[in-house]
Design an enzyme around this catalytic site. Structure first.
Site, mmCIF file in Angstrom:
data_model
loop_
_atom_site.group_PDB
_atom_site.id
_atom_site.type_symbol
_atom_site.label_atom_id
_atom_site.label_comp_id
_atom_site.label_asym_id
_atom_site.label_seq_id
_atom_site.Cartn_x
_atom_site.Cartn_y
_atom_site.Cartn_z
ATOM 1 N N SER A 135 -17.546 -87.041 -13.692
ATOM 2 C CA SER A 135 -17.573 -85.617 -14.036
ATOM 3 C C SER A 135 -16.879 -84.823 -12.939
ATOM 4 C CB SER A 135 -19.014 -85.139 -14.167
ATOM 5 O OG SER A 135 -19.602 -85.043 -12.876
ATOM 6 N N ASP A 136 -16.459 -83.603 -13.258
ATOM 7 C CA ASP A 136 -16.046 -82.703 -12.186
ATOM 8 C C ASP A 136 -17.333 -82.284 -11.463
ATOM 9 O OD1 ASP A 136 -14.670 -81.077 -10.457
ATOM 10 O OD2 ASP A 136 -13.427 -80.182 -12.007
ATOM 11 N N CYS A 137 -17.189 -81.690 -10.259
ATOM 12 C CA CYS A 137 -18.392 -81.558 -9.449
ATOM 13 C C CYS A 137 -19.417 -80.617 -10.053
ATOM 14 C CB CYS A 137 -18.016 -81.267 -8.011
ATOM 15 S SG CYS A 137 -17.335 -82.811 -7.347
#
Ligand SMILES: *[C@@H]1O[C@H](CO)[C@@H](O)[C@H](O)[C@H]1NC(C)=O
Ligand SMILES: *[C@@H]1O[C@H](CO)[C@@H](O)[C@H](O)[C@H]1NC(C)=O
Length: 744
Positions: free
Chosen positions: A294-296
């Site tokens: 995932s993106d952060c």
């Protein structure tokens, strides 16, 4: 995440250098320690997951079989917990290496033996070189330096780079991180850089790269809409022929070990919760051999900010079932166990995620004992910031500089005639020290006395950055005014040097006869000043080309950044995006770039007719041919390519490097299906003055001469395709055939 590399020590000013020394601390592994499977560890010695001669899949399954659910869920976040009873240490998955090993990812700690790493130009600049071997060479240097840091216990092996979103809108603050607006160019960059990072040693990974942010992510914060809340409405057509292209090339051609999903939604579904995007497309169709991250905190974002699910357990379950394997952030680590207990998710789904992450760690050699005993184990501090590495950073900056205008020609300057050069502008102090040998003292008076004036203007990270999109395309503040006034007052030629990631509307300067030349340097990195001076004084002959269209500011007047459509809408006046679909006026077109010499092209040989064999569909008339175009899935695509030989002659008096760009225009009548022009190949060559070189270009018919219809189906239009080779046009007629013969 943005990615600011920490430059080599000689380029760090003393204040930030001292700060670094204080901040440096170590977490996780110490120098030379094993991550897992230490030979001296009697508890794991001999367990199947530690046995290097067993097949990887067996080792991974053995390990997963030994872990409890609690142990498993603690491996789902970027800060993966240690599993002490199996001698496995904690691991920080998040490291960054967009254009050099970066200090942004917490997995990498500078200081001590590693005060900095080689800082290459920003990606948009390197892309302007159109030199795929340069991109791979940079990847090799970055991964050498990354491995050296890992071996010493100060760096990770999993790098969340490159950023391969298409630079769709000129205002995008992160456009500078990408290789530009053309999907094929971005895809070539991705595959080359990833190969350089990951190495080509079979299944083994030097470091694991990651192509991000999947998908249709190219808006950070515009007009009250931010990336955490944006729902990108994207047509099937644009997904297939624009947004997916670089990711597909990254996975299939670059064999990347990871893909990152984005913050935004696509058509109402968060990308990190969409099984169609993750499971079906990336893993199923493209066969990603690696992990999806995932993106952060993007799982947290679709629960907290987008309210996509009503409980956090549902969010965790949706993400993992969609195909997400790793969370940058704590969300999955906190909520997955309960999601399993509530029956929203099965433990086997967690196992599938771990299978993907652990396999990558094993391919990296992390379960093979001490780093020093492994391939790349000899890399250390002496391999970081080497003279050769820094020379490559300089070389990349030289290759990426684009000469936009050269009236007269007034460039290159001559050391004899231009003894004093005034260097002026808000961006001049970053370069003035490095072009100091040539520079006089800067002031607006200076211009009236100097033999030449160099104005260093443009943008910086306060104007375009992550979370910051631009409002307009003109030079900021009073820069335009300053440029015109200085040019009017200058005794000698005035040269405008622009630093920026995104395009700038410099129509005024292009039209002003007193501004003799314009250079665009992008953000050229640690060696940028030297490279600019080399181009100004002609020790380097510029060969860079713009990787994105430079639009006039008025282009934005009917162009909401939130409108994702690539194609124009004539009824509303929406102009369409990029050279592929926008037909209006430009300041400089995609691919523009001058040289101090001239190149002439001739087509030496190329087919005029190509038969496209059908893949044996019995009812071929009705199922494969529709509107005079063949479905790609119904053609025999394997090795079906057009080979073109082109002679490139340097007719000037200076040696130079030249990129041959080949575009194709599909047959008329392809209508709304087709871009009016598409880059299908490019090749960079060096040609000495008055010499000639022959290049062979192969164009894969199904990949590059196909167009995508409104339902997202790729079809090859039959009939005359027009190839634009440099300035030369050549027509190739494609004909459907049941015989697999290619006539020439
Ligand atoms: C395809 O079209 C041709 C010409 O119209 C016709 O002769 C042939 O029978 C058709 N074949 C099939 C399989 O329908
Ligand atoms: C491409 O880049 C590589 C690496 O810097 C360099 O050796 C090569 O000469 C470049 N190609 C051209 C044609 O400039």
């Amino acid at each position: 995440m943005a990615s600011t590399p920490m430059p080599c020590p000689s380029f760090i000013n003393i204040v930030s250098f001292l700060l670094l020394l204080c901040l440096c601390h170590h977490t996780g592994m110490a120098a030379g320690e094993s991550f897992a499977c230490d030979l001296k560890d009697a508890t794991t010695n001999g367990l199947p997951f530690c046995r290097v001669n067993l097949p990887l899949g067996d080792r991974v399954r053995d390990l997963i079989g030994r872990l409890t659910l609690q142990e498993k869920v603690r491996l789902l976040g970027d800060i993966a917990a240690a599993v002490p009873r199996f001698g496995i240490k904690g691991y920080e998955w998040w490291s960054e290496a967009l254009h050099g090993v970066s200090n942004v990812g917490p997995g990498t700690k500078f200081g001590g033996d590693f005060p900095g790493a080689t800082s290459f130009p920003q990606v948009i600049t390197t892309a302007a070189s159109f030199n795929a071997s340069l991109w791979e060479a940079i990847g090799r240097v970055v991964s050498d330096e990354a491995r050296a840091m890992y071996n010493a216990g100060t760096g990770g092996l999993t790098y969340w780079s490159p950023n391969v979103n298409v630079f769709r809108d000129p205002r995008w603050g992160r456009g500078q991180e990408t290789p530009g607006e053309d999907p094929v160019l971005v895809g070539r960059y991705a595959a080359s850089y990833v190969r350089g990072l990951q190495g080509t040693d079979g299944n083994r990974l030097k470091v694991a790269a990651c192509c991000k942010h999947f998908t249709a992510y190219d808006l950070d914060n515009w007009n009250g809409v931010d990336r955490f809340h944006f729902d990108a409405k994207v047509s099937k057509q644009d997904i297939e022929d624009t947004f997916d292209v670089p990711f597909r090339m990254c996975v299939k051609e670059g064999r990347v070990a990871s893909v990152m999903c984005s913050y935004n939604q696509v058509n109402g579904v968060p990308t990190c919760a969409d099984p169609n995007l993750l499971k079906k497309t990336v893993r199923g169709q493209w066969r990603l051999d690696g992990y999806i991250v995932s993106d952060c905190d993007s799982v947290g974002v679709f629960y907290d900010n987008q309210h996509y699910t009503s409980t956090p357990e549902e969010a965790a379950a949706d993400a993992i079932r969609a195909g997400l394997d790793l969370d940058c952030g704590p969300f999955l680590g906190i909520h997955t166990e309960n999601a399993v207990k509530r029956g929203l998710l099965k433990e086997v789904d967690v196992n599938s995620a771990l299978l993907n992450t652990l396999t990558v760690q094993m391919r990296l050699g992390m379960f093979d004992g001490e780093p020093s005993a492994q391939p790349y184990g000899n890399l250390g501090p002496r391999d970081v910031c080497t003279p050769a590495n820094q020379e490559l950073a300089l070389e990349a900056a030289r290759q990426g500089i684009v000469l936009l205008k050269n009236h007269g020609p007034s460039l290159p300057l001559s050391g004899r005639r231009h003894r004093t050069v005034a260097v002026i502008g808000p961006n001049s102090d970053v370069t003035v020290t490095m072009i100091g040998n040539y520079a006089g003292v800067a002031s607006i008076n200076a211009a009236s006395q100097a033999d030449a004036t160099v104005l260093v203007m443009g943008l910086d990270q306060s104007i375009e950055a992550e979370t910051r999109d631009r409002a307009g395309l003109l030079l900021p503040g009073r820069q335009q005014d300053l440029v015109s006034k200085v040019a009017a007052a200058s005794k000698g030629p005035t040269i405008l040097v622009l630093m920026s990631g995104g395009p700038i509307d410099v129509t005024f300067a292009n039209n002003d006869p007193r501004i003799a030349a314009i250079l665009w340097a992008g953000y050229p990195g640690q060696a940028g000043g030297t490279a600019i001076a080399d181009v100004l004084f002609g020790t380097t002959n510029p060969g860079g080309k713009l990787p994105m269209t430079w639009y006039p500011d008025q282009y934005l007047s009917n162009l909401p950044m939130t409108n994702m459509a690539m194609r124009p809408t004539h009824s509303t006046g929406y102009p369409g995006r990029t050279y592929r679909f926008y037909k209006g006026p430009v300041v400089y077109p995609f691919g523009h770039g001058l040289s101090y010499t001239n190149f002439v092209h001739t087509v030496a040989s190329a087919p005029t007719t190509v038969a496209v064999p059908l893949a044996g569909h019995r009812n071929s008339n009705s199922t494969t041919i529709s509107g005079k175009a063949i479905r790609v899935t119904h053609a025999k695509c394997n090795k079906l390519s057009i080979s073109v030989h082109v002679d490139v002659k340097n007719v000037g008096s200076k040696d130079g490097s030249h990129t041959l760009l080949v575009f194709s225009t599909p047959p008329g009548g392809s209508g709304h299906w087709a871009p009016h022009k598409q880059l299908v190949a490019f090749e960079k060559i060096h040609v000495p003055a008055r010499a000639q070189q022959r290049i062979q270009i192969n164009i894969h018919v199904c990949k590059f001469l196909s167009v995508v219809d409104r339902s997202g189906i790729r079809r090859i239009p039959m009939g005359e395709h027009s190839l634009h080779i440099g300035g030369v046009k050549h027509s190739v007629s494609l004909q459907a055939s049941t015989l697999g013969v290619i006539k020439s």
